[in-house]
Design an enzyme around this catalytic site. Structure first.
Site, PDB file in Angstrom:
ATOM      1  N   HIS A  18       0.946  -1.304   0.073  1.00 28.70           N
ATOM      2  CA  HIS A  18       0.212  -0.143  -0.056  1.00 28.70           C
ATOM      3  C   HIS A  18       1.016   1.401   0.147  1.00 28.70           C
ATOM      4  CE1 HIS A  18      -3.472  -2.390   2.281  1.00 28.70           C
ATOM      5  NE2 HIS A  18      -3.544  -2.323   1.081  1.00 28.70           N
ATOM      6  N   LYS A  42     -14.953  -8.430   4.123  1.00 27.51           N
ATOM      7  CA  LYS A  42     -14.015  -8.824   4.707  1.00 27.51           C
ATOM      8  C   LYS A  42     -14.491  -8.534   6.295  1.00 27.51           C
ATOM      9  CE  LYS A  42     -10.424  -7.781   1.477  1.00 27.51           C
ATOM     10  NZ  LYS A  42      -9.359  -6.592   1.361  1.00 27.51           N
ATOM     11  N   ARG A  91      -2.173  -6.475  -7.968  1.00 28.18           N
ATOM     12  CA  ARG A  91      -0.664  -7.309  -7.674  1.00 28.18           C
ATOM     13  C   ARG A  91      -0.274  -8.374  -8.988  1.00 28.18           C
ATOM     14  NH1 ARG A  91      -3.032  -8.540  -1.932  1.00 28.18           N
ATOM     15  NH2 ARG A  91      -4.876  -8.630  -3.387  1.00 28.18           N
ATOM     16  N   SER A 130      -3.210  -7.358   3.094  1.00 31.46           N
ATOM     17  CA  SER A 130      -3.344  -7.161   4.642  1.00 31.46           C
ATOM     18  C   SER A 130      -3.770  -8.294   5.427  1.00 31.46           C
ATOM     19  CB  SER A 130      -4.374  -6.075   4.954  1.00 31.46           C
ATOM     20  OG  SER A 130      -4.081  -4.959   4.533  1.00 31.46           O
TER      21      SER A 130
HETATM   22  O1  PNS Z   1      -8.680  -2.905   0.411  1.00 37.15           O
HETATM   23  P1  PNS Z   1      -9.973  -3.416  -0.115  1.00 37.15           P
HETATM   24  O2  PNS Z   1     -10.512  -4.157   1.015  1.00 37.15           O
HETATM   25  O3  PNS Z   1      -9.515  -4.291  -1.355  1.00 37.15           O
HETATM   26  O4  PNS Z   1     -10.714  -2.372  -0.705  1.00 37.15           O
HETATM   27  C1  PNS Z   1     -12.102  -2.631  -1.272  1.00 37.15           C
HETATM   28  C2  PNS Z   1     -13.038  -1.247  -1.032  1.00 37.15           C
HETATM   29  C3  PNS Z   1     -13.002  -0.840   0.360  1.00 37.15           C
HETATM   30  C4  PNS Z   1     -12.498  -0.184  -1.944  1.00 37.15           C
HETATM   31  C5  PNS Z   1     -14.468  -1.715  -1.309  1.00 37.15           C
HETATM   32  O5  PNS Z   1     -14.694  -2.652  -0.729  1.00 37.15           O
HETATM   33  C6  PNS Z   1     -15.214  -0.351  -1.428  1.00 37.15           C
HETATM   34  O6  PNS Z   1     -15.354   0.305  -2.480  1.00 37.15           O
HETATM   35  N1  PNS Z   1     -16.231  -0.150  -0.333  1.00 37.15           N
HETATM   36  C7  PNS Z   1     -16.979   0.976  -0.455  1.00 37.15           C
HETATM   37  C8  PNS Z   1     -18.317   0.671  -0.675  1.00 37.15           C
HETATM   38  C9  PNS Z   1     -18.675   0.528  -2.282  1.00 37.15           C
HETATM   39  O7  PNS Z   1     -18.869   1.528  -2.797  1.00 37.15           O
HETATM   40  N2  PNS Z   1     -18.843  -0.659  -2.557  1.00 37.15           N
HETATM   41  C10 PNS Z   1     -19.226  -0.815  -4.091  1.00 37.15           C
HETATM   42  C11 PNS Z   1     -17.851  -0.973  -4.780  1.00 37.15           C
HETATM   43  S1  PNS Z   1     -18.065  -1.080  -6.382  1.00 37.15           S
END
Ligand code: PNS
Length: 175
Positions: A18, A42, A91, A130
């Site tokens: 990150h 998660k 990644r 993570s």
């Molecule tokens: O670090 P991560 O867990 O891969 O990030 C994923 C994240 C937090 C970016 C994604 O789950 C997200 O955007 N969450 C906010 C809610 C939302 O907008 N959901 C629809 C995504 S298209």
């Protein structure tokens, strides 16, 4: 690029992968906003407040980075901030399908008004996540070099506190 870019994620905890993304993205824009939120698929290991603290410590060398938390849709948050784009890291090829879905969904939510920029993760961290870091650390494994050193100290302190609490109610954990 003029203006802001949003780098959103769960950062549970922030890893060196990150941080590499943040360092590189911050060079591409006037301001980079690191947005911490829940990934509903998660189960979070660290409370948002601790995740924010860890990111702020790890990025204290960067003067154009703001770190904050948000709730709700990423697309709504990106619109409120008025960012030029959202940045995400890739990644391995397996990341691509999920990231592509999210990028299309986010664009759709605002009638193609949200651009997603993908950066290739530094190959040195292509195996780092993570979740894996957190699991290895919790089970007593060495994660030195996979998270910023200040973050590792923070994790160790939190762990010591948790152990003290567990011991007082008789639960065993990481040595
Ligand atoms: O670090 P991560 O867990 O891969 O990030 C994923 C994240 C937090 C970016 C994604 O789950 C997200 O955007 N969450 C906010 C809610 C939302 O907008 N959901 C629809 C995504 S298209």
């Amino acid at each position: 690029m003029k203006g802001k870019i949003l780098y959103a994620g769960s950062f549970d905890p922030i890893t060196n992968g990150h941080l590499d993304m943040i360092d590189r993205s911050a060079k591409l824009c006037d301001r980079l906003v690191v947005g911490v939120t829940e990934n509903l698929s998660k189960k979070a290991r660290y409370p948002v407040e601790d995740r924010l603290n860890m990111i702020r410590m790890a990025t204290s060398h960067l003067d154009n980075v703001d770190t904050e938390s948000f709730t709700g849709l990423l697309a709504d948050y990106a619109k409120r901030l008025g960012v030029e784009a959202v940045v995400r890291g890739l990644r391995v090829t397996m990341d691509f399908e999920y990231e592509l879905q999210m990028a299309h969904m986010n664009a759709r939510l605002y009638a193609n008004g949200i651009e997603t920029i993908f950066l290739m993760t530094n190959p040195a961290y292509s195996f780092v996540s993570s979740g894996l870091v957190s699991e290895v650390f919790t089970l007593g494994g060495d994660v030195d070099g996979l998270v910023p050193s200040s973050v590792l100290e923070y994790m160790k302190n939190l762990h010591r506190e948790e152990r003290r609490k567990d011991e007082s109610i008789g639960i065993a954990g990481r040595a």
